[in-house]
Scaffold this motif. Structure first.
Motif, PDB file in Angstrom:
ATOM      1  N   GLU A 338     -10.802   3.904  -6.219  1.00  0.00           N
ATOM      2  CA  GLU A 338      -9.372   3.556  -6.188  1.00  0.00           C
ATOM      3  C   GLU A 338      -9.092   2.333  -7.055  1.00  0.00           C
ATOM      4  O   GLU A 338      -8.038   2.229  -7.678  1.00  0.00           O
ATOM      5  CB  GLU A 338      -8.918   3.337  -4.745  1.00  0.00           C
ATOM      6  N   TYR A 339     -10.033   1.408  -7.110  1.00  0.00           N
ATOM      7  CA  TYR A 339      -9.872   0.231  -7.973  1.00  0.00           C
ATOM      8  C   TYR A 339      -9.695   0.691  -9.423  1.00  0.00           C
ATOM      9  O   TYR A 339      -8.763   0.279 -10.114  1.00  0.00           O
ATOM     10  CB  TYR A 339     -11.103  -0.679  -7.839  1.00  0.00           C
ATOM     11  N   VAL A 340     -10.592   1.558  -9.880  1.00  0.00           N
ATOM     12  CA  VAL A 340     -10.545   2.033 -11.273  1.00  0.00           C
ATOM     13  C   VAL A 340      -9.249   2.803 -11.529  1.00  0.00           C
ATOM     14  O   VAL A 340      -8.586   2.628 -12.557  1.00  0.00           O
ATOM     15  CB  VAL A 340     -11.786   2.901 -11.587  1.00  0.00           C
ATOM     16  N   SER A 341      -8.882   3.651 -10.586  1.00  0.00           N
ATOM     17  CA  SER A 341      -7.687   4.478 -10.743  1.00  0.00           C
ATOM     18  C   SER A 341      -6.411   3.619 -10.806  1.00  0.00           C
ATOM     19  O   SER A 341      -5.566   3.804 -11.685  1.00  0.00           O
ATOM     20  CB  SER A 341      -7.621   5.453  -9.559  1.00  0.00           C
ATOM     21  N   LEU A 342      -6.294   2.665  -9.890  1.00  0.00           N
ATOM     22  CA  LEU A 342      -5.109   1.796  -9.859  1.00  0.00           C
ATOM     23  C   LEU A 342      -5.085   0.857 -11.062  1.00  0.00           C
ATOM     24  O   LEU A 342      -4.039   0.617 -11.662  1.00  0.00           O
ATOM     25  CB  LEU A 342      -5.076   0.989  -8.554  1.00  0.00           C
ATOM     26  N   LYS A 343      -6.238   0.334 -11.401  1.00  0.00           N
ATOM     27  CA  LYS A 343      -6.345  -0.612 -12.511  1.00  0.00           C
ATOM     28  C   LYS A 343      -5.903   0.047 -13.835  1.00  0.00           C
ATOM     29  O   LYS A 343      -5.325  -0.611 -14.694  1.00  0.00           O
ATOM     30  CB  LYS A 343      -7.815  -1.056 -12.623  1.00  0.00           C
ATOM     31  N   ALA A 344      -6.161   1.353 -13.964  1.00  0.00           N
ATOM     32  CA  ALA A 344      -5.833   2.065 -15.206  1.00  0.00           C
ATOM     33  C   ALA A 344      -4.330   2.085 -15.480  1.00  0.00           C
ATOM     34  O   ALA A 344      -3.910   2.228 -16.628  1.00  0.00           O
ATOM     35  CB  ALA A 344      -6.381   3.497 -15.143  1.00  0.00           C
ATOM     36  N   VAL A 345      -3.520   1.948 -14.439  1.00  0.00           N
ATOM     37  CA  VAL A 345      -2.057   1.987 -14.646  1.00  0.00           C
ATOM     38  C   VAL A 345      -1.398   0.658 -14.278  1.00  0.00           C
ATOM     39  O   VAL A 345      -0.172   0.529 -14.352  1.00  0.00           O
ATOM     40  CB  VAL A 345      -1.398   3.134 -13.836  1.00  0.00           C
ATOM     41  N   ALA A 346      -2.188  -0.324 -13.858  1.00  0.00           N
ATOM     42  CA  ALA A 346      -1.628  -1.582 -13.329  1.00  0.00           C
ATOM     43  C   ALA A 346      -0.765  -2.312 -14.353  1.00  0.00           C
ATOM     44  O   ALA A 346       0.309  -2.824 -14.011  1.00  0.00           O
ATOM     45  CB  ALA A 346      -2.758  -2.484 -12.843  1.00  0.00           C
ATOM     46  N   GLU A 347      -1.232  -2.351 -15.588  1.00  0.00           N
ATOM     47  CA  GLU A 347      -0.496  -3.130 -16.589  1.00  0.00           C
ATOM     48  C   GLU A 347       0.891  -2.536 -16.825  1.00  0.00           C
ATOM     49  O   GLU A 347       1.885  -3.249 -16.789  1.00  0.00           O
ATOM     50  CB  GLU A 347      -1.306  -3.164 -17.886  1.00  0.00           C
ATOM     51  N   GLU A 348       0.939  -1.233 -17.029  1.00  0.00           N
ATOM     52  CA  GLU A 348       2.259  -0.639 -17.286  1.00  0.00           C
ATOM     53  C   GLU A 348       3.153  -0.667 -16.048  1.00  0.00           C
ATOM     54  O   GLU A 348       4.372  -0.599 -16.155  1.00  0.00           O
ATOM     55  CB  GLU A 348       2.156   0.764 -17.886  1.00  0.00           C
ATOM     56  N   GLU A 349       2.556  -0.784 -14.878  1.00  0.00           N
ATOM     57  CA  GLU A 349       3.346  -0.874 -13.650  1.00  0.00           C
ATOM     58  C   GLU A 349       3.606  -2.328 -13.259  1.00  0.00           C
ATOM     59  O   GLU A 349       4.204  -2.605 -12.211  1.00  0.00           O
ATOM     60  CB  GLU A 349       2.627  -0.160 -12.499  1.00  0.00           C
ATOM     61  N   ASN A 350       3.118  -3.248 -14.096  1.00  0.00           N
ATOM     62  CA  ASN A 350       3.313  -4.680 -13.845  1.00  0.00           C
ATOM     63  C   ASN A 350       2.846  -5.078 -12.445  1.00  0.00           C
ATOM     64  O   ASN A 350       3.561  -5.738 -11.684  1.00  0.00           O
ATOM     65  CB  ASN A 350       4.802  -5.012 -14.036  1.00  0.00           C
ATOM     66  N   SER A 351       1.634  -4.643 -12.129  1.00  0.00           N
ATOM     67  CA  SER A 351       1.095  -4.878 -10.799  1.00  0.00           C
ATOM     68  C   SER A 351      -0.322  -5.441 -10.913  1.00  0.00           C
ATOM     69  O   SER A 351      -1.004  -5.221 -11.909  1.00  0.00           O
ATOM     70  CB  SER A 351       1.071  -3.533 -10.056  1.00  0.00           C
ATOM     71  N   GLU A 352      -0.753  -6.170  -9.898  1.00  0.00           N
ATOM     72  CA  GLU A 352      -2.106  -6.746  -9.940  1.00  0.00           C
ATOM     73  C   GLU A 352      -3.016  -5.993  -8.965  1.00  0.00           C
ATOM     74  O   GLU A 352      -2.669  -5.812  -7.790  1.00  0.00           O
ATOM     75  CB  GLU A 352      -2.054  -8.224  -9.550  1.00  0.00           C
ATOM     76  N   ILE A 353      -4.165  -5.566  -9.473  1.00  0.00           N
ATOM     77  CA  ILE A 353      -5.143  -4.866  -8.629  1.00  0.00           C
ATOM     78  C   ILE A 353      -6.417  -5.708  -8.589  1.00  0.00           C
ATOM     79  O   ILE A 353      -6.983  -6.028  -9.634  1.00  0.00           O
ATOM     80  CB  ILE A 353      -5.501  -3.469  -9.212  1.00  0.00           C
ATOM     81  N   ILE A 354      -6.846  -6.062  -7.391  1.00  0.00           N
ATOM     82  CA  ILE A 354      -8.118  -6.794  -7.280  1.00  0.00           C
ATOM     83  C   ILE A 354      -8.961  -6.134  -6.186  1.00  0.00           C
ATOM     84  O   ILE A 354      -8.429  -5.481  -5.290  1.00  0.00           O
ATOM     85  CB  ILE A 354      -7.910  -8.300  -6.960  1.00  0.00           C
ATOM     86  N   SER A 355     -10.246  -6.325  -6.297  1.00  0.00           N
ATOM     87  CA  SER A 355     -11.132  -5.764  -5.272  1.00  0.00           C
ATOM     88  C   SER A 355     -11.422  -6.849  -4.229  1.00  0.00           C
ATOM     89  O   SER A 355     -11.179  -8.043  -4.472  1.00  0.00           O
ATOM     90  CB  SER A 355     -12.435  -5.294  -5.905  1.00  0.00           C
ATOM     91  N   ILE A 356     -11.972  -6.435  -3.135  1.00  0.00           N
ATOM     92  CA  ILE A 356     -12.384  -7.384  -2.097  1.00  0.00           C
ATOM     93  C   ILE A 356     -13.381  -8.392  -2.687  1.00  0.00           C
ATOM     94  O   ILE A 356     -13.329  -9.588  -2.384  1.00  0.00           O
ATOM     95  CB  ILE A 356     -12.993  -6.607  -0.896  1.00  0.00           C
ATOM     96  N   GLU A 357     -14.249  -7.927  -3.576  1.00  0.00           N
ATOM     97  CA  GLU A 357     -15.230  -8.823  -4.207  1.00  0.00           C
ATOM     98  C   GLU A 357     -14.523  -9.885  -5.059  1.00  0.00           C
ATOM     99  O   GLU A 357     -14.930 -11.036  -5.087  1.00  0.00           O
ATOM    100  CB  GLU A 357     -16.212  -8.029  -5.090  1.00  0.00           C
ATOM    101  N   ASP A 358     -13.444  -9.477  -5.776  1.00  0.00           N
ATOM    102  CA  ASP A 358     -12.674 -10.443  -6.578  1.00  0.00           C
ATOM    103  C   ASP A 358     -12.133 -11.548  -5.683  1.00  0.00           C
ATOM    104  O   ASP A 358     -12.162 -12.726  -6.033  1.00  0.00           O
ATOM    105  CB  ASP A 358     -11.493  -9.754  -7.271  1.00  0.00           C
ATOM    106  N   LEU A 359     -11.632 -11.166  -4.512  1.00  0.00           N
ATOM    107  CA  LEU A 359     -11.073 -12.165  -3.579  1.00  0.00           C
ATOM    108  C   LEU A 359     -12.148 -13.152  -3.151  1.00  0.00           C
ATOM    109  O   LEU A 359     -11.926 -14.355  -3.117  1.00  0.00           O
ATOM    110  CB  LEU A 359     -10.551 -11.460  -2.320  1.00  0.00           C
ATOM    111  N   ILE A 360     -13.320 -12.626  -2.832  1.00  0.00           N
ATOM    112  CA  ILE A 360     -14.400 -13.474  -2.328  1.00  0.00           C
ATOM    113  C   ILE A 360     -14.968 -14.369  -3.418  1.00  0.00           C
ATOM    114  O   ILE A 360     -15.228 -15.555  -3.195  1.00  0.00           O
ATOM    115  CB  ILE A 360     -15.530 -12.588  -1.710  1.00  0.00           C
ATOM    116  N   LEU A 361     -15.128 -13.790  -4.600  1.00  0.00           N
ATOM    117  CA  LEU A 361     -15.752 -14.558  -5.684  1.00  0.00           C
ATOM    118  C   LEU A 361     -14.776 -15.539  -6.340  1.00  0.00           C
ATOM    119  O   LEU A 361     -15.175 -16.448  -7.066  1.00  0.00           O
ATOM    120  CB  LEU A 361     -16.355 -13.607  -6.734  1.00  0.00           C
ATOM    121  N   GLY A 362     -13.470 -15.351  -6.091  1.00  0.00           N
ATOM    122  CA  GLY A 362     -12.429 -16.284  -6.550  1.00  0.00           C
ATOM    123  C   GLY A 362     -12.127 -16.197  -8.033  1.00  0.00           C
ATOM    124  O   GLY A 362     -12.744 -15.504  -8.794  1.00  0.00           O
TER     125      GLY A 362
END
Ligand code: SF4
Ligand code: SF4
Length: 362
Positions: A338-362
């Motif tokens: 789902e991360y890969v799928s959402l990330k593929a359209v995030a820019e054109e949808e002006n949205s931010e997609i992060i994984s749980i690991e991104d949150l933890i690693l800061g």
């Protein structure tokens, strides 16, 4: 086509029913009635009555992501996932699988992953090498992370390193069988992959399953196939939630406000909904997504994007639209697909997609 009496009963119950058509992520993305559980059942019922040939409905059969939203919604307990997967198996046995699916199956059999990959990226290879020694805990990354989302696999490893966990990552990981289960259902080849994988997993006391799809396979599907797993198999999210509880993983509020995308494999199949929320809340303010927990809406994956990429983009865009409709701009994922799928359209949808690991690693 000879279908089991059980599946036939489910098909005949669904074929004239409209009750779950509104919750199908594929049907909602395409806007086409053919993509709903009921339309799929109608097609199969026509094959069962020999009115049309099985090959005529096979495109439609592979348009279902088997997310189980319909099964969850059905008040009468019918199961479109069951008859869809059984139809895939029948088609494989009768050589009526669509030509664009056959290479994915062949890849699974030859390389253990539907993408036909044999090498992981250099940085991941180095990181895996650093965890080659045998420990009690195995981190099982899964095919999507290893071959299609190398950065995510690296982050998954880094989080456990940060918590001081001693663990092994396999240089050559066996296939969990979940991709074959999706592509051809309960074939002998699927069970053989699962048995081979269980044999490897059983060499460890604890197996941490990074990919929710593998977690669903090992913790639920293996039982249905009669494949025994003696190791303590846990989801990556439940393992991290415990590390936070035990004070092994340092937490710090990031000041972000986010929503969480429940992977259906965790929330519907394994009934695990709160562990990921505990993790997210340790690093950010958590708002709730429109349709969450067991009502979650699938946000796409890598496997189906191999043969219907435009529909998968629409699926991801609709899920981002769901987030925006509750005022959320940052979606946290716990599924690499789902991360890969959402990330593929995030820019054109002006949205931010992060994984749980991104949150933890800061
Ligand atoms: S799963 Fe249930 S609600 Fe959906 S079409 Fe079948 S009978 Fe109707
Ligand atoms: S399993 Fe998911 S994609 Fe398939 S018909 Fe049901 S809701 Fe739609």
């Amino acid at each position: 086509m000879i279908m089991s009496e059980k599946s036939k009963q489910h098909v005949d119950s669904c074929r004239f029913c409209w009750m779950c058509h509104h919750i199908c992520p594929i049907g909602n993305a395409t806007g086409q009635e053919r993509n709903t559980a009921r339309a799929r059942a109608l097609g199969i019922s026509l094959v069962n009555r020999e009115a049309i040939d099985l090959s005529e409905i096979m495109d439609n059969i592979y348009e279902c992501c088997t997310c189980g939203a319909c099964v969850h919604d059905c008040v009468t307990g019918w199961d479109p996932v069951m008859f869809t997967k059984e139809t895939r198996l029948k088609a494989a046995l009768e050589d009526k699988t669509p030509d664009y699916i056959k290479p994915l199956i062949a890849n699974c059999l030859a390389t253990g992953n539907a993408y036909g990959k044999t090498e992981i990226c250099d940085r991941l290879a180095q990181s895996v090498k650093a965890h080659a020694d045998k420990k009690d805990i195995l981190l099982f990354l899964g095919a999507d992370a290893r071959f299609m989302a190398c950065e995510q696999a690296l982050k998954a490893i880094k989080v456990l390193e940060k918590a001081g966990v001693e663990f092994t990552v396999l240089e050559k990981e066996p296939a969990s069988g979940v991709q074959l289960d999706f592509l051809i259902g309960a074939a002998n080849e699927t069970k053989a992959q699962m048995e081979e994988c269980a044999e490897v997993l059983n060499k460890y006391k604890t197996v941490v399953l990074y990919d929710p799809n593998d977690a669903k396979a090992v913790k639920q599907l293996y039982k249905e196939y009669g494949v025994e797993v003696a190791a303590n198999a846990v989801t990556y999210t439940s393992f991290l939630a415990d590390l936070i509880k035990e004070g092994k993983l340092e937490t710090k509020q990031s000041g972000r406000t986010v929503v969480f995308q429940d992977p259906y494999q965790l929330s519907r199949d394994l009934e695990e909904t709160e562990e990921a929320r505990e993790i997210v809340k340790a690093y950010a303010k958590l708002d709730e997504m429109l349709l969450n927990r067991a009502e979650t809406v699938w946000a796409g994956n890598i496997l189906m994007a191999q043969y219907m990429p435009e529909v998968i983009k629409l699926v991801a865009k609709r899920r981002i639209f769901n987030a925006k409709s509750v005022g959320a701009n940052t979606i946290v994922t716990a599924s690499v697909a789902e991360y890969v799928s959402l990330k593929a359209v995030a820019e054109e949808e002006n949205s931010e997609i992060i994984s749980i690991e991104d949150l933890i690693l800061g």
